[in-house]
Design a protein around this motif. Structure first.
Motif, PDB file in Angstrom:
ATOM      1  N   ALA A   1       0.808  -1.165   0.031  1.00  0.00           N
ATOM      2  CA  ALA A   1       0.072   0.049  -0.028  1.00  0.00           C
ATOM      3  C   ALA A   1       0.893   1.089  -0.056  1.00  0.00           C
ATOM      4  CB  ALA A   1      -0.820  -0.217   1.069  1.00  0.00           C
ATOM      5  N   ILE A   2       0.525   2.325  -0.820  1.00  0.00           N
ATOM      6  CA  ILE A   2       1.056   3.442  -0.846  1.00  0.00           C
ATOM      7  C   ILE A   2       0.299   4.726   0.015  1.00  0.00           C
ATOM      8  CG2 ILE A   2       2.084   5.268  -2.642  1.00  0.00           C
ATOM      9  CD1 ILE A   2       2.326   2.895  -4.336  1.00  0.00           C
ATOM     10  N   GLY A   3       1.176   5.318   0.622  1.00  0.00           N
ATOM     11  CA  GLY A   3       0.407   6.572   1.648  1.00  0.00           C
ATOM     12  C   GLY A   3       0.470   7.719   0.752  1.00  0.00           C
ATOM     13  N   PRO A   4      -0.082   8.978   1.587  1.00  0.00           N
ATOM     14  CA  PRO A   4      -0.385   9.876   1.041  1.00  0.00           C
ATOM     15  C   PRO A   4       0.800  10.770   0.429  1.00  0.00           C
ATOM     16  CG  PRO A   4      -0.912  10.103   3.220  1.00  0.00           C
ATOM     17  CD  PRO A   4      -0.781   8.657   2.841  1.00  0.00           C
TER      18      PRO A   4
ATOM     19  N   GLN B   1       2.886   0.222   3.442  1.00  0.00           N
ATOM     20  CA  GLN B   1       3.010  -1.230   4.163  1.00  0.00           C
ATOM     21  C   GLN B   1       3.324  -2.420   2.791  1.00  0.00           C
ATOM     22  OE1 GLN B   1      -0.927  -3.154   4.726  1.00  0.00           O
ATOM     23  NE2 GLN B   1      -0.239  -3.609   6.691  1.00  0.00           N
ATOM     24  N   PHE B   2       4.284  -2.956   3.024  1.00  0.00           N
ATOM     25  CA  PHE B   2       4.757  -4.367   2.600  1.00  0.00           C
ATOM     26  C   PHE B   2       3.948  -5.464   2.753  1.00  0.00           C
ATOM     27  CE2 PHE B   2       8.315  -1.417   2.609  1.00  0.00           C
ATOM     28  CZ  PHE B   2       9.023  -1.521   1.399  1.00  0.00           C
ATOM     29  N   GLN B   3       3.348  -5.960   1.764  1.00  0.00           N
ATOM     30  CA  GLN B   3       2.558  -7.154   2.090  1.00  0.00           C
ATOM     31  C   GLN B   3       2.889  -8.503   1.247  1.00  0.00           C
ATOM     32  OE1 GLN B   3      -1.006  -5.530   0.188  1.00  0.00           O
ATOM     33  NE2 GLN B   3      -1.669  -4.136   2.062  1.00  0.00           N
ATOM     34  N   VAL B   4       3.551  -9.367   1.879  1.00  0.00           N
ATOM     35  CA  VAL B   4       4.179 -10.752   1.462  1.00  0.00           C
ATOM     36  C   VAL B   4       2.921 -11.787   1.728  1.00  0.00           C
ATOM     37  CG1 VAL B   4       5.902 -12.155   1.404  1.00  0.00           C
ATOM     38  CG2 VAL B   4       6.433  -9.626   1.673  1.00  0.00           C
ATOM     39  N   THR B   5       2.463 -12.520   0.377  1.00  0.00           N
ATOM     40  CA  THR B   5       1.792 -13.550   0.702  1.00  0.00           C
ATOM     41  C   THR B   5       2.403 -14.842   0.778  1.00  0.00           C
ATOM     42  OG1 THR B   5       0.289 -12.681  -0.741  1.00  0.00           O
ATOM     43  CG2 THR B   5      -0.269 -14.883  -0.334  1.00  0.00           C
ATOM     44  N   LEU B   6       2.161 -15.693   1.960  1.00  0.00           N
ATOM     45  CA  LEU B   6       3.087 -16.913   2.231  1.00  0.00           C
ATOM     46  C   LEU B   6       2.242 -18.035   2.310  1.00  0.00           C
ATOM     47  CD1 LEU B   6       4.833 -15.142   5.314  1.00  0.00           C
ATOM     48  CD2 LEU B   6       5.920 -15.623   3.217  1.00  0.00           C
ATOM     49  N   LYS B   7       2.916 -19.250   1.787  1.00  0.00           N
ATOM     50  CA  LYS B   7       2.438 -20.378   1.894  1.00  0.00           C
ATOM     51  C   LYS B   7       3.316 -20.901   3.153  1.00  0.00           C
ATOM     52  CE  LYS B   7       1.674 -23.084  -1.627  1.00  0.00           C
ATOM     53  NZ  LYS B   7       2.049 -23.708  -3.069  1.00  0.00           N
ATOM     54  N   LEU B   8       2.704 -21.572   4.417  1.00  0.00           N
ATOM     55  CA  LEU B   8       3.680 -22.068   5.413  1.00  0.00           C
ATOM     56  C   LEU B   8       3.220 -23.503   5.645  1.00  0.00           C
ATOM     57  CD1 LEU B   8       3.107 -19.447   8.324  1.00  0.00           C
ATOM     58  CD2 LEU B   8       4.985 -19.620   6.770  1.00  0.00           C
TER      59      LEU B   8
END
Lengths: 71, 71, 71, 71, 71, 71, 71, 71, 71, 71, 71, 71
Positions: K49-52, K58-65
């Motif tokens: 996500a990019i702020g004003p 926010q960095f968002q990392v989708t993980l398989k665990l």
């Protein structure tokens, strides 16, 4: 699917000027005129054509259709 | 595509010992002997065979061909 | 690429009635009329249109084009 | 392929300032200088570099090459 | 597509609180305010937001839109 | 995203000689000089250039950037 | 890349207990001990191992490395 | 493949209650009743049905089958 | 994997006239004649050749093999 | 998403005999009976079952659902 | 993995306002509060996500665990 | 699937030192100890571990399992 039966898969593009659901139904209806025993479908692509007023002129849904081999 | 018409898709491998353009054309020409109303193609794989002198012996282009259902 | 520079990417479809190489060149030439500093390309799709004699009427090559942001 | 034989796969980028067919051939010719028994190829990426006049300076074709293990 | 013409591709996300067909139409309508000659679309992603009552608050359809370069 | 709004997507390559996080930030910062209302990003490719001492000379991160259409 | 040169591609997994940037650098450094003329890299997979305290014990980055064939 | 010949591709789902190898063989055997000159196959999906005792009731292997056009 | 070690990846096609498990084992056994420290494998493609009686003449399994760099 | 929060993802198949929008809504409604804080969805597959009159008996939409971990 | 054991896979999105490594660690740490025997992870998506101020909010990392089933 | 029912999907890795069929069965059997109404499976990855004698020490099959929500 009954055990050890074999299913053929055919590919086609169903279209509609109404929407996605209708494009799926149109494609299956047309295929059923020449193929019996249609069993399942899968959508692999969604595309469309845009008309001169920037309206969606045609929804195009690419389908895989599975059907039982006649025995 | 006319509205609400349905298009079938067939898959084949066109080949050539000359190059990619020629392999595409050869595949379409051969398909046109048994299918009418061919409308568009898409290349999904490009492969080939290599001969004993390390020359390209055969270009192999996998094609999806769309054509109108006869009505 | 110079360190820490940024490259923009644009997408387009180059076409040709001759073949794949020519479709790539036509797309890049057309893009260069409005974009400066074109640096690299990538082919992401190869499609085409088939004419009434089952000849390839048009090769269509989807391209990603990278170019430096003007500074 | 003979039964139960094993094939190695190598990856490389063949290039050309002429076109795609030539880039494939150049890559295979160069690989054949160090690898024997080349058997087949597959194209996995098509990219290129654009020169200062917006001409295609280099076609770059990523290839997988299969060859028989020497026995 | 006319022979040897070039098509640009733009990417956007059309949204709707009604459904998928409406999200496609909304995206195209909004794009048509700044782009002329829109010709085709392709759906590459379907996502959405869920509201506090677990209702679908927003359908989000990622589109590729093709349009002719003005000449 | 507000209901029924439309988001445009642009593609670029952010670079850095420091690392991946920095390459992402550099790309977004550069894009923000010409685009307002940047909202989200997605990383679609991670590549880089290697220098003469086998050091990573440049990290290259391909980004999709979503932003609201000005209204 | 110089015109008509050929680039080989090798695949490896670089690892680190520090982070992604370090795993990339470690993989390239190790490859440079046996390969000359490394030119570019591409990250194709990001994985890792988790230790008994649920800490990241090892970052694992799968890399494609391109290098010029010696001539 | 002989030079410049064309190969058709058909898609089907072979099934078995025994295992994957058997599902592949069953699908090819069934296809061979209506298609001549089958030459190669490719597995594109592996699925199956689970019975009331949580046993694998049916292995389902989606196949692409290549065969020479009759001439 | 020990921390900060590097793993190389090689690609090959293992074959068998018996089945998939056997094709995997044959490919790994053959690779182990020239590579030490083989650690893991991944199957990326499953293909095969069909013989004149429509029997599966050869199962072909494309493998990625990971192994530790000798130190 | 609030900074540094974590989101779980669950996968399910929503179905409907009406259409795609309804299948999405049905799947989310059913998931909301056991999961709180549903935030977003993504459609990853569209399939369906065909009935004896070649009508679409069931639309099946595979969904990824994201929701905040309870804290 | 011990022979014949079974591993479950869970999917989540780890986030951070610092960077990718931190987002991975945050996601795993949060999952470890409810899951034992975490063994490995895989990154399947990187978003943010990019702020004003056009900063990365926010960095968002989708993980398989992957984790061992308790026995 | 009954109309308008919802199916959950779980992911796991079944393993075996015997072969692929056995790894699939082991994974499903283990899942059935905690999940009722298992209905179908899909194989999404095939991997494995290699032992010190270059033998396949473990086949690892990643599965998606679909099951009906209890009602």
């Amino acid at each position: 699917m009954p055990d050890n039966s074999t299913f053929a898969i055919t590919h086609l593009v169903g279209t509609s000027d109404v929407g996605l659901d209708d494009a799926i139904k149109n494609g299956i209806r047309r295929a059923s005129e020449s193929l019996r025993n249609l069993d399942w479908f899968e959508v692999t692509d969604i595309r469309g054509a845009i008309g001169p007023m920037s309206e969606v002129r045609q929804f195009q849904v690419t389908l895989k259709l599975g059907f039982r081999y006649d025995s």
